[in-house]
Design an enzyme around this catalytic site. Structure first.
Site, mmCIF file in Angstrom:
data_model
loop_
_atom_site.group_PDB
_atom_site.id
_atom_site.type_symbol
_atom_site.label_atom_id
_atom_site.label_comp_id
_atom_site.label_asym_id
_atom_site.label_seq_id
_atom_site.Cartn_x
_atom_site.Cartn_y
_atom_site.Cartn_z
ATOM 1 N NE ARG A 107 37.443 51.515 38.639
ATOM 2 C CZ ARG A 107 36.178 51.906 38.786
ATOM 3 N NH1 ARG A 107 35.801 53.115 38.448
ATOM 4 N NH2 ARG A 107 35.272 51.061 39.275
ATOM 5 C CG HIS A 109 32.099 50.617 34.927
ATOM 6 N ND1 HIS A 109 32.637 51.645 35.680
ATOM 7 C CD2 HIS A 109 31.741 49.658 35.816
ATOM 8 C CE1 HIS A 109 32.606 51.312 36.961
ATOM 9 N NE2 HIS A 109 32.069 50.113 37.072
ATOM 10 C CE LYS A 154 37.795 27.250 32.647
ATOM 11 N NZ LYS A 154 37.221 26.840 33.924
HETATM 12 N N1 PDD Z 1 37.242 24.816 36.607
HETATM 13 N N2 PDD Z 1 32.168 24.563 36.393
HETATM 14 C C1 PDD Z 1 32.987 25.513 36.874
HETATM 15 C C2 PDD Z 1 32.393 26.685 37.586
HETATM 16 C C3 PDD Z 1 34.375 25.399 36.694
HETATM 17 O O1 PDD Z 1 35.190 26.359 37.162
HETATM 18 C C4 PDD Z 1 34.911 24.247 36.040
HETATM 19 C C5 PDD Z 1 36.383 24.053 35.819
HETATM 20 C C6 PDD Z 1 34.005 23.283 35.561
HETATM 21 C C7 PDD Z 1 34.457 22.048 34.826
HETATM 22 O O2 PDD Z 1 34.951 22.369 33.550
HETATM 23 P P1 PDD Z 1 36.067 21.482 32.839
HETATM 24 O O3 PDD Z 1 35.572 20.075 32.807
HETATM 25 O O4 PDD Z 1 36.172 22.059 31.486
HETATM 26 O O5 PDD Z 1 37.308 21.662 33.659
HETATM 27 C C8 PDD Z 1 32.641 23.476 35.754
HETATM 28 C C9 PDD Z 1 38.647 24.875 36.313
HETATM 29 C C10 PDD Z 1 39.345 23.560 36.408
HETATM 30 C C11 PDD Z 1 39.308 25.955 37.147
HETATM 31 O O6 PDD Z 1 38.681 26.988 37.307
HETATM 32 O O7 PDD Z 1 40.452 25.780 37.597
#
Ligand code: PDD
Length: 288
Positions: A107, A109, A154
């Site tokens: 661990r 950062h 993401k």
């Molecule tokens: N979530 N914005 C956020 C914060 C999201 O988490 C998602 C999708 C979207 C839409 O993205 P897309 O059309 O590519 O699914 C927008 C997914 C489904 C999840 O976290 O399960």
């Protein structure tokens, strides 16, 4: 048939296909310790991935943004998804969940000098939005966007999104509509669309929202249907005065928001722009 996710479900972990019950990672995995990783959710219909190349391109963008080099190419990811779908005998509607973390290290950062990325993949059943949601719509409340400033990644660090979703649950509604400095950002796990005077709008694609794969897709469907689309900053007052509100995500597809902050949106019923997009979306799935 897609089995529900249970301990006997087959998942992929670091090169092996194993029972979920046997899939184990170290507690020192940086995904667990720091939320140091990214993910994707690819929807599949009748066992066929939908808009997969876009999802996998975003996966690669997220990896690049967090400077995580897995050495895997786009076609490696494609093969993994195809392999998972064939091994789970997915004939129905499902999602493929992919998660990549910076792996296991002491661990600390800063990035470890050397670590092997942890790669995990599972298939889960997808329950498509039912007739009730399509016909009556979703309910939502507004809230301040309290997340970090790299929402375009993401990331599995989803605490802000988790708290936002719980805010909706505690308020007895389906979703939140978040605002940063008075401007619309997005829902807890979906993008938000605003319709006024026949024009469909969404916030600009910047670091304050996740550019959903449905963002580009709905934009395309709108263009084909002759619905004008505009990407620009949207104020809280504009959202409150919308004729229609919609949300979109891999699992929700596109759905109307018919009640917002306790008030009906427009007529309180799904509007004409939603209805056209919904039909076009269903057609695209049927044509897979
Ligand atoms: N979530 N914005 C956020 C914060 C999201 O988490 C998602 C999708 C979207 C839409 O993205 P897309 O059309 O590519 O699914 C927008 C997914 C489904 C999840 O976290 O399960």
């Amino acid at each position: 048939m897609i089995p529900g996710v249970d301990n006997d479900s087959i998942v992929y972990l670091n090169g092996d296909y194993v029972r979920l019950g046997d899939a184990k990672i170290s507690v020192l995995d940086r995904g667990f310790i720091f939320g140091d990783g990214i993910y994707e959710v690819v929807p599949c219909y009748g066992g066929k991935p939908f808009l997969m190349s876009h999802h996998l391109a975003r996966l690669q963008r997220s990896l690049k943004a967090i400077r995580l080099d897995t050495g895997r190419s786009l076609s490696d990811w494609e093969n993994l998804v195809a392999d998972m779908l064939s091994r789970t005998d997915a004939q129905g509607d499902c999602t493929v969940y992919l998660q990549v973390t910076r792996g296991v290290a002491k661990r600390d950062h800063g990035f470890p000098a050397s670590s092997q990325a942890t790669v995990f993949c599972m298939v889960s059943p997808l329950k498509r939005p039912d007739a009730h949601k399509r016909e009556h719509g979703m309910t939502a409340v507004s809230m301040p966007d309290e997340r970090w400033l790299h929402c375009e990644i993401k990331s599995v660090s989803l605490l802000g999104n988790v708290l936002a979703k719980q805010y909706a649950t505690d308020a007895g509604v389906d979703e939140v509509v978040q605002f940063r400095d008075g401007q619309l950002s997005e829902g807890s796990s979906c993008n938000i669309w605003v319709v006024k005077g026949g024009v469909m709008r969404a916030p600009v694609r910047d670091h304050l929202i996740l550019e959903g794969i449905r963002y580009g897709f709905l934009e395309q469907l709108a263009a084909r249907a002759g619905i004008p689309f505009e990407s620009r900053p949207i104020t809280q007052a504009e959202v409150a005065a919308a004729d229609e509100l919609m949300l979109s995500s891999a699992t929700k597809e596109v759905l109307p928001i018919t009640q917002y902050d306790g008030q009906p949106v427009g007529t309180g019923k799904p509007g004409p722009v939603y209805t056209r997009l919904r039909a076009a979306y269903d057609e695209a799935i049927a044509a897979l």
